[in-house]
Design an enzyme around this catalytic site. Structure first.
Site, mmCIF file in Angstrom:
data_model
loop_
_atom_site.group_PDB
_atom_site.id
_atom_site.type_symbol
_atom_site.label_atom_id
_atom_site.label_comp_id
_atom_site.label_asym_id
_atom_site.label_seq_id
_atom_site.Cartn_x
_atom_site.Cartn_y
_atom_site.Cartn_z
ATOM 1 C CG ASP A 85 -0.238 -0.203 2.544
ATOM 2 O OD1 ASP A 85 0.924 -0.279 2.604
ATOM 3 O OD2 ASP A 85 -0.772 0.633 3.506
ATOM 4 C CD GLU A 147 4.622 0.547 6.501
ATOM 5 O OE1 GLU A 147 5.300 0.668 7.336
ATOM 6 O OE2 GLU A 147 4.034 1.202 5.612
HETATM 7 ZN ZN LIG Z 1 6.816 2.271 3.559
#
Ligand SMILES: [Zn+2]
Length: 385
Positions: A85, A147
């Site tokens: 992401d 993340e």
């Molecule tokens: Zn990163």
């Protein structure tokens, strides 16, 4: 089967948007399209693919690609990990198309070019010409979800995997300098509820700002305690920090303030337990809470992320330092390392600079192309041959 060229793969990753956002649901995008592309390419190189839905996300997925010449897949070898992401982007500040890889002035521009979808293009490039049949230990490639928001992908993977690699590399953009530790963070929201009324008679109400004043006083004492009590030489700021970040309260000068909220940020050392630090915040505020029962509440503003440290004398770290002729440093940003470090010694190491992460016109300098590929080759040969 042959995989596309390095730049074609890079462009496909960048042109498949995978923004994650918790605060704005409309911005949040699925990561499955990137997962599927990675699955195809790694599969074409002979990897076994496993795709798993990550619970408590908006339909996000982790991918694990495994190459092993042994039956015993779960022993030793190298785990290369990256997140699929990106953060959202500020349209007004970008001069390039964030979803197209643009080559200009020896730079590759695009959202995720440095942080860090490009890392997968580097891995594929390193593997392309390698005789994988010669490997004696497995290579694992992990692509995680979310993340940039909750780290749910890495947390879920670390909790449920049976893998036992010898070492994990997270390819965040560290300018190819090994990072062995970073701080964690906690953000707490402290709400004070008073009782509003006309300003002409303050005794008829309870002023939330006045209570918050006491709260702030206590927190400043805690800030100093952190400095006195904890110390880690590995960091330039060698103690946990406490920052008063946001404060909102009141709606008119002639009203007794009925409600006040403060949001704080605490950067903890790797050795600090998240719950212990949170309890210290609550304990610090206890005298004010006792004075004003049921008027003060404390909660996590975001999911806390612990710090992480791979000790200087860790044999895998020393091995990598020797291999790359570089000394590991510590960082002041957060990664998925606190989770993956539970499986194996984890080093953050990847091409591109953190300076460009989360910035408008994000780019990776093309000076990283050759050394980035070479570093991954070196690591695979060292851990898996
Ligand atoms: Zn990163």
């Amino acid at each position: 089967m042959a995989i596309p060229s390095f730049l074609t793969i890079y462009n496909e990753l960048i042109s498949t948007p995978t923004i994650s956002s918790v605060s704005n649901e409309k911005l949040d995008q699925p990561n499955r399209p990137v997962i599927d592309k990675l699955a195809t390419w790694f599969n074409d190189l002979g990897f076994t693919i496993s795709i798993e839905a990550v619970p408590n996300t908006r339909n996000k997925f982790n991918l694990l690609a495994t190459y092993s010449n042994n039956d015993n897949h779960s022993q030793g070898g190298l785990l290369l990990s990256g997140h699929t992401d990106t953060v959202p982007f500020d349209e007004g500040l970008w001069h390039k198309d964030p979803f197209k890889l643009t080559e200009e002035d020896n730079k590759l521009y695009g959202l995720g070019s440095a942080d860090m979808k490009g890392f997968f293009a580097f891995i594929l490039e390193a593997l392309r010409d390698m005789d994988l049949k010669k490997l004696t230990k497995p290579i694992y490639v992990l692509a995680t979800a979310d993340e940039e928001t909750t780290m749910a992908g890495a947390a879920y993977f670390a909790k449920h995997t049976a893998l036992q690699p010898d070492c994990t590399i997270i390819g965040e953009p560290t300018s190819l300098i090994p990072i062995r530790a970073h701080k964690g963070f906690i953000s707490n929201s402290i709400k004070v509820v008073g009782k509003s009324g006309h300003s002409s008679d303050p005794d008829k109400g309870i002023n939330a700002i006045e209570i918050m004043h006491l709260v702030v006083g206590q927190l400043l004492k805690l800030k100093q305690q952190f400095k006195d009590k904890y110390h880690n030489d590995g960091f330039t700021v060698p103690y946990p920090t406490l920052n008063l970040g946001i404060i909102h309260g009141g709606d008119a000068a002639n009203r007794i303030c009925g409600c006040c909220e403060l949001v704080i940020d605490i950067r903890v050392l790797p050795e600090n337990d998240i719950d212990t630090i949170f309890n210290l915040v609550c304990d610090t505020l206890k005298p004010v809470m006792d004075q004003y029962p049921n008027r003060i509440s404390v909660e996590h503003a975001v999911i806390p992320i612990p710090g992480y440290e791979c000790k200087k004398d860790n044999p895998q770290l020393q091995n990598i330092e020797k291999l790359l002729c570089k000394t590991a440093e510590t960082a002041n940003y957060s990664t998925e390392a606190p989770f993956l470090n539970k499986i194996a010694p984890t080093i953050v190491l990847g091409p591109g600079s953190i300076e460009q992460a989360h910035q408008p016109d994000e780019f990776i300098s093309m000076d990283f192309l050759k050394p980035g590929k070479m570093t991954i080759e070196q690591l695979i040969k060292d851990f898996c041959l």
